[in-house]
Write a protein that holds these residues in place. Structure first.
Motif, mmCIF file in Angstrom:
data_model
loop_
_atom_site.group_PDB
_atom_site.id
_atom_site.type_symbol
_atom_site.label_atom_id
_atom_site.label_comp_id
_atom_site.label_asym_id
_atom_site.label_seq_id
_atom_site.Cartn_x
_atom_site.Cartn_y
_atom_site.Cartn_z
ATOM 1 N N LEU A 175 43.683 48.055 54.755
ATOM 2 C CA LEU A 175 44.110 48.893 56.108
ATOM 3 C C LEU A 175 44.854 50.029 55.318
ATOM 4 O O LEU A 175 45.813 49.807 54.812
ATOM 5 N N SER A 176 44.292 51.301 55.315
ATOM 6 C CA SER A 176 44.924 52.387 54.763
ATOM 7 C C SER A 176 45.853 52.924 55.802
ATOM 8 O O SER A 176 45.903 52.490 56.914
ATOM 9 N N SER B 156 47.945 62.687 59.845
ATOM 10 C CA SER B 156 46.521 62.306 59.626
ATOM 11 C C SER B 156 45.596 63.298 59.355
ATOM 12 O O SER B 156 44.320 62.684 59.093
ATOM 13 N N GLN C 148 46.240 55.759 56.562
ATOM 14 C CA GLN C 148 45.779 56.949 57.550
ATOM 15 C C GLN C 148 45.188 56.222 58.611
ATOM 16 O O GLN C 148 45.093 56.414 59.853
ATOM 17 N N THR C 149 44.293 54.926 58.456
ATOM 18 C CA THR C 149 43.892 54.313 59.613
ATOM 19 C C THR C 149 44.935 53.521 60.556
ATOM 20 O O THR C 149 44.956 53.577 61.720
ATOM 21 N N ASP D 173 38.776 44.282 63.146
ATOM 22 C CA ASP D 173 38.083 45.337 62.474
ATOM 23 C C ASP D 173 37.902 45.084 60.888
ATOM 24 O O ASP D 173 37.247 45.545 60.222
ATOM 25 N N THR E 276 46.224 55.804 63.329
ATOM 26 C CA THR E 276 45.371 56.166 64.558
ATOM 27 C C THR E 276 45.916 54.709 65.308
ATOM 28 O O THR E 276 45.926 54.883 66.683
ATOM 29 N N HIS E 277 46.245 53.733 64.683
ATOM 30 C CA HIS E 277 46.866 52.689 65.502
ATOM 31 C C HIS E 277 48.296 52.703 66.121
ATOM 32 O O HIS E 277 48.317 52.227 67.266
#
Length: 334
Positions: free
Chosen positions: A268-269, A333, A271-272, A36, A275-276
């Motif tokens: 890579l924040s 999030s 917040q992102t 990504d 999600t992972h």
């Protein structure tokens, strides 16, 4: 076949095999993040598969490397090499050959595991005190595996000390190994800093690529490792789990871009990453108890890489319900 031309045309960046940590689910998450970010790993190596008394049935290989069902690649397309651990040369050779029949693109042999239970059963790093056995295992595997499939080895600098480095190097040189990965510490040194990257330099006289590993937590350490070890090839371990975007920072070195140029490095924040983390908890495991335990292990490591992870860790470290943890993550999030 020239494996150097095929696999090492440019500096390789690998995700390390870490028993109990980079399992199939973690590999899937970390390699997806790397893709990504536009900075994929060249390949990853599986957790070791223990070889003891017989040729393992297919379901054991599929358990450790379910990617074999998908051309030995993660969902994001990252190749997975199969790592074996054992001490009987012929048995290792037979299992390696079978792994190749199941679709293994490469075989890696573990001579680096420092775990007491493994070493007490004559596996992993204890064999560094028996360089002749290293030679026997690698050469037997190399002869048993099809010529178009590479065979590599992963070692430490020694068992209790580095006194046998020359013997280890000679064994590797004669074995037919196609490349070598070195964790720059002895078994006795475990995972305590520092890593002795400069001691890897001696192995560069081998006529095969050498990959450096150990204590790489940021781009500056990656640069120092390459300079001191004399090799441009790196394997990222715990640093890649603690900062899943470490691969992007290291790839930035390959592009020879200044570290201050933030526009050139995908970020890579937190917040992102949330999600992972949710995807991880929605993954496959033996049970929710196992999955929650594995997630907490990762979250604890993330506290070393992200300040945002600490309050989450404080709130969730005693939580046992997977749904409650996912709800808490979703709330952060928003």
């Amino acid at each position: 076949m020239s494996f150097q031309n095929k696999f090492f045309a440019s500096p390789v960046r690998l995700l390390a095999p870490m028993d109990g940590l980079t399992d199939p689910l973690m590999r899937q998450i970390l390699t997806q993040i790397a893709v990504d970010l536009g900075r994929p790993y060249d390949w990853s190596v599986s957790e070791f598969i223990r070889v003891t008394q017989h040729v393992l049935p297919a379901h054991v290989f599929y358990k450790y490397v379910p990617e074999l069902h998908h051309d030995a690649k993660t969902a994001s397309g990252t190749p997975i090499h199969i790592q074996l651990l054992g001490s009987e040369a012929q048995l290792m050779a037979e299992n390696a050959a079978y792994a190749c029949e199941l679709g293994a693109p490469a075989i890696d042999i573990n001579f680096g595991c420092p775990a007491k239970t493994v070493n007490s059963h004559r596996g992993g790093s204890v064999l560094l005190d028996e360089p002749e056995v290293l030679y026997q295992i690698i050469s037997a595997v190399r002869q048993a595996v099809p010529a178009n499939i590479p065979v590599s080895a992963k070692i430490r600098l020694g068992y209790t000390d580095t006194s046998r480095m020359d013997d280890i190097q000679a064994a590797i040189a004669a074995s037919g190994a196609n490349w070598l990965t070195i964790h720059a510490r002895t078994k006795t040194q475990g995972y305590k800093p520092p890593a002795y990257w400069d001691k890897i330099h001696a192995f560069n006289s081998l006529d095969i690529p050498v990959i450096a590993n150990g204590e790489i937590w940021n781009a500056e350490q990656a640069q120092a490792c390459m300079q001191q070890s004399g090799t441009k090839h790196l394997m990222l371990g715990r640093g890649a789990v603690t900062r899943p975007d470490l691969i992007a920072e290291v790839r930035k070195l390959d592009l020879e871009l200044p570290q201050t140029d933030s526009m050139s490095t995908p970020e890579l924040s937190w917040q992102t990453l949330i999600t992972h983390q949710i995807k991880f908890l929605q993954g496959t495991a033996k049970s929710d108890v196992v999955l929650v335990g594995r997630y907490k292990q990762w979250l604890g490591m993330l506290t070393k890489g992200y300040s945002e992870a600490q309050p989450l860790w404080n709130a969730l470290k005693r939580e046992k319900n997977k749904a409650a943890i996912i709800t808490a993550l979703e709330a952060t999030s928003l």
